[in-house]
Design a protein around this motif. Sequence first.
Motif, PDB file in Angstrom:
ATOM      1  N   ALA A 151      44.734  41.855  34.693  1.00 19.58           N
ATOM      2  CA  ALA A 151      43.805  41.052  35.499  1.00 19.58           C
ATOM      3  C   ALA A 151      44.143  41.155  36.980  1.00 19.58           C
ATOM      4  CB  ALA A 151      43.854  39.589  35.048  1.00 19.58           C
ATOM      5  N   VAL A 152      45.429  41.165  37.292  1.00 19.38           N
ATOM      6  CA  VAL A 152      45.854  41.308  38.691  1.00 19.38           C
ATOM      7  C   VAL A 152      45.465  42.686  39.221  1.00 19.38           C
ATOM      8  CG1 VAL A 152      47.851  41.431  40.235  1.00 19.38           C
ATOM      9  CG2 VAL A 152      47.724  39.634  38.495  1.00 19.38           C
TER      10      VAL A 152
ATOM     11  N   LEU B 207      50.541  38.190  47.843  1.00 15.33           N
ATOM     12  CA  LEU B 207      49.919  37.207  46.952  1.00 15.33           C
ATOM     13  C   LEU B 207      50.049  37.578  45.467  1.00 15.33           C
ATOM     14  CD1 LEU B 207      46.724  36.558  49.070  1.00 15.33           C
ATOM     15  CD2 LEU B 207      48.494  34.870  48.538  1.00 15.33           C
ATOM     16  N   ARG B 208      50.543  38.772  45.160  1.00 15.86           N
ATOM     17  CA  ARG B 208      50.624  39.218  43.770  1.00 15.86           C
ATOM     18  C   ARG B 208      51.366  38.221  42.862  1.00 15.86           C
ATOM     19  NH1 ARG B 208      50.296  44.051  40.835  1.00 15.86           N
ATOM     20  NH2 ARG B 208      49.949  45.306  42.719  1.00 15.86           N
ATOM     21  N   PRO B 209      52.538  37.678  43.260  1.00 19.66           N
ATOM     22  CA  PRO B 209      53.233  36.731  42.374  1.00 19.66           C
ATOM     23  C   PRO B 209      52.365  35.525  42.009  1.00 19.66           C
ATOM     24  CG  PRO B 209      54.718  37.475  44.091  1.00 19.66           C
ATOM     25  CD  PRO B 209      53.351  37.972  44.467  1.00 19.66           C
ATOM     26  N   LEU B 210      51.644  34.985  42.989  1.00 17.60           N
ATOM     27  CA  LEU B 210      50.758  33.852  42.729  1.00 17.60           C
ATOM     28  C   LEU B 210      49.647  34.248  41.775  1.00 17.60           C
ATOM     29  CD1 LEU B 210      49.591  31.012  43.246  1.00 17.60           C
ATOM     30  CD2 LEU B 210      48.420  31.981  45.259  1.00 17.60           C
ATOM     31  N   LEU B 211      49.029  35.394  42.009  1.00 13.35           N
ATOM     32  CA  LEU B 211      47.909  35.837  41.171  1.00 13.35           C
ATOM     33  C   LEU B 211      48.355  36.041  39.727  1.00 13.35           C
ATOM     34  CD1 LEU B 211      46.266  38.432  43.581  1.00 13.35           C
ATOM     35  CD2 LEU B 211      45.766  35.980  43.352  1.00 13.35           C
ATOM     36  N   PHE B 212      49.523  36.657  39.539  1.00 14.78           N
ATOM     37  CA  PHE B 212      50.040  36.851  38.188  1.00 14.78           C
ATOM     38  C   PHE B 212      50.309  35.505  37.518  1.00 14.78           C
ATOM     39  CE2 PHE B 212      53.568  36.843  35.260  1.00 14.78           C
ATOM     40  CZ  PHE B 212      53.188  37.801  34.334  1.00 14.78           C
ATOM     41  N   SER B 213      50.913  34.586  38.246  1.00 13.60           N
ATOM     42  CA  SER B 213      51.272  33.290  37.665  1.00 13.60           C
ATOM     43  C   SER B 213      50.046  32.484  37.263  1.00 13.60           C
ATOM     44  CB  SER B 213      52.142  32.493  38.646  1.00 13.60           C
ATOM     45  OG  SER B 213      53.390  33.128  38.822  1.00 13.60           O
ATOM     46  N   ILE B 214      48.989  32.558  38.055  1.00 11.26           N
ATOM     47  CA  ILE B 214      47.728  31.901  37.689  1.00 11.26           C
ATOM     48  C   ILE B 214      47.181  32.524  36.406  1.00 11.26           C
ATOM     49  CG2 ILE B 214      45.292  31.617  38.329  1.00 11.26           C
ATOM     50  CD1 ILE B 214      46.224  31.429  41.256  1.00 11.26           C
TER      51      ILE B 214
ATOM     52  N   SER C 220      42.573  34.412  44.536  1.00 15.21           N
ATOM     53  CA  SER C 220      42.837  33.445  43.462  1.00 15.21           C
ATOM     54  C   SER C 220      41.575  33.204  42.648  1.00 15.21           C
ATOM     55  CB  SER C 220      43.355  32.124  44.038  1.00 15.21           C
ATOM     56  OG  SER C 220      44.586  32.316  44.701  1.00 15.21           O
ATOM     57  N   ALA C 221      40.437  33.116  43.339  1.00 12.87           N
ATOM     58  CA  ALA C 221      39.155  32.938  42.643  1.00 12.87           C
ATOM     59  C   ALA C 221      38.832  34.166  41.799  1.00 12.87           C
ATOM     60  CB  ALA C 221      38.044  32.679  43.651  1.00 12.87           C
ATOM     61  N   ALA C 222      39.087  35.350  42.358  1.00 17.66           N
ATOM     62  CA  ALA C 222      38.773  36.585  41.630  1.00 17.66           C
ATOM     63  C   ALA C 222      39.617  36.713  40.371  1.00 17.66           C
ATOM     64  CB  ALA C 222      38.991  37.788  42.541  1.00 17.66           C
ATOM     65  N   VAL C 223      40.914  36.487  40.485  1.00 20.11           N
ATOM     66  CA  VAL C 223      41.786  36.639  39.308  1.00 20.11           C
ATOM     67  C   VAL C 223      41.486  35.560  38.277  1.00 20.11           C
ATOM     68  CG1 VAL C 223      43.819  35.219  39.903  1.00 20.11           C
ATOM     69  CG2 VAL C 223      44.114  37.389  38.686  1.00 20.11           C
ATOM     70  N   THR C 224      41.059  34.391  38.727  1.00 18.22           N
ATOM     71  CA  THR C 224      40.683  33.326  37.795  1.00 18.22           C
ATOM     72  C   THR C 224      39.449  33.710  36.998  1.00 18.22           C
ATOM     73  OG1 THR C 224      41.632  31.579  39.184  1.00 18.22           O
ATOM     74  CG2 THR C 224      39.940  30.917  37.604  1.00 18.22           C
ATOM     75  N   ARG C 225      38.430  34.211  37.677  1.00 17.59           N
ATOM     76  CA  ARG C 225      37.197  34.603  36.974  1.00 17.59           C
ATOM     77  C   ARG C 225      37.454  35.735  35.987  1.00 17.59           C
ATOM     78  NH1 ARG C 225      34.906  33.390  42.130  1.00 17.59           N
ATOM     79  NH2 ARG C 225      35.120  35.558  42.817  1.00 17.59           N
TER      80      ARG C 225
ATOM     81  N   ILE D  17      46.590  31.054  32.387  1.00 17.44           N
ATOM     82  CA  ILE D  17      45.256  31.011  31.784  1.00 17.44           C
ATOM     83  C   ILE D  17      45.230  31.823  30.490  1.00 17.44           C
ATOM     84  CG2 ILE D  17      42.836  31.675  32.078  1.00 17.44           C
ATOM     85  CD1 ILE D  17      43.147  31.096  35.072  1.00 17.44           C
ATOM     86  N   LEU D  18      45.959  32.942  30.460  1.00 14.43           N
ATOM     87  CA  LEU D  18      45.868  33.866  29.333  1.00 14.43           C
ATOM     88  C   LEU D  18      47.016  33.780  28.327  1.00 14.43           C
ATOM     89  CD1 LEU D  18      44.671  36.982  31.357  1.00 14.43           C
ATOM     90  CD2 LEU D  18      43.331  35.681  29.682  1.00 14.43           C
ATOM     91  N   GLY D  19      48.198  33.354  28.773  1.00 17.80           N
ATOM     92  CA  GLY D  19      49.352  33.327  27.878  1.00 17.80           C
ATOM     93  C   GLY D  19      49.819  34.718  27.495  1.00 17.80           C
ATOM     94  N   SER D  20      49.486  35.711  28.296  1.00 17.90           N
ATOM     95  CA  SER D  20      49.825  37.101  27.994  1.00 17.90           C
ATOM     96  C   SER D  20      50.275  37.803  29.266  1.00 17.90           C
ATOM     97  CB  SER D  20      48.606  37.827  27.405  1.00 17.90           C
ATOM     98  OG  SER D  20      48.814  39.225  27.377  1.00 17.90           O
ATOM     99  N   VAL D  21      51.476  38.361  29.228  1.00 19.05           N
ATOM    100  CA  VAL D  21      51.993  39.099  30.383  1.00 19.05           C
ATOM    101  C   VAL D  21      51.158  40.347  30.635  1.00 19.05           C
ATOM    102  CG1 VAL D  21      53.961  40.419  31.263  1.00 19.05           C
ATOM    103  CG2 VAL D  21      54.351  38.242  30.083  1.00 19.05           C
ATOM    104  N   SER D  22      50.899  41.118  29.576  1.00 18.65           N
ATOM    105  CA  SER D  22      50.170  42.380  29.735  1.00 18.65           C
ATOM    106  C   SER D  22      48.743  42.148  30.226  1.00 18.65           C
ATOM    107  CB  SER D  22      50.162  43.153  28.419  1.00 18.65           C
ATOM    108  OG  SER D  22      49.656  42.363  27.362  1.00 18.65           O
TER     109      SER D  22
END
Length: 306
Positions: free
Chosen positions: A31-32, A10-17, A54-59, A21-26
């Motif tokens: 966050a992931v 699920l890492r690719p999805l979590l990073f993409s979300i 997904s909920a956790a990385v969003t928060r 939201i952040l506009g920042s790779v780092s």
Amino acid sequence: MSKVEEFEELRPLLFSISYRILGSVSEAEDAVQETWLRFDGSAIQPTSTKALLSAAVTRISIDVLRSARVRREEYAGPWFPEPLLNDPYQDPERSVELADSVSMAALLLLERLSPLERAVFVLRDVFGFGFDEVAAAVGRSEAACRQLLVRARRHMEAGRPRFEAVRKEREELASRFFGALREGDVAGLQELLAAGVSMVGDGGGKAPQLARAVIGAENVARLLASVFPWLARVGVTFEPHEINGQPGAIFRDRDGKVFHTLVLDVLDGQIQTIRSVINPDKLRHMGPVADAWAIDREVRQARRPI
């Protein structure tokens, strides 16, 4: 499947979300990682690991965005997202939404939204989560999330860019642009630029940058044609590369270190906007970063009459 395997899947999805939201790779990578630490330390057996993570990385991303807003308001000059070379998450059923949402222009539009509006829009319209999952992720009722989405869509539609739909045509135009740039061909560059084209740079006060946006095809063409030959003389090269789903290029110094990136917005067969990111803090995820100030001094020295 082990906990680690579930997370890595699920890492690719979590990073993409998080990136949207952040506009920042780092910051998205951080966050992931924080999401993993919380997941690894939890004894909860979720019905859906995807929904839980997904909920956790969003928060986490919402919290980071709230604190980042203050820094962005005090930012020196124009603020652009960190360049993204490859989006790790792919979904054939949502390829259009994913590609559109990661462009520089779309991410800048997302900056106009509140953190909650941004998260709801990303989860619902970009990734297609159900309202029950969106509500659980942001801690609001489904009704509240529907209202947040209505407001977010209104803001996005008001300024949504319309890019060239045909990838092949866009890539051919970009190839001609970078060819003309290599040659310092003013006329060739000007032919590819929209009359009202703008060129803007993000240095963040940490690298040389344009004092203000350069507007107009002739002005932009002359600037590009006058600057790049001198950069080439001091060993700067560039490689065309898709950035944030758009045609662009990575510029490097003579040692191969990243100097800056350039991204082109294409519409109706012409380049509408050129965005450069030269702030070293936004380039570190791409590898060793060049000393932009040293390159600037070298160019100034080379231009002095003998």
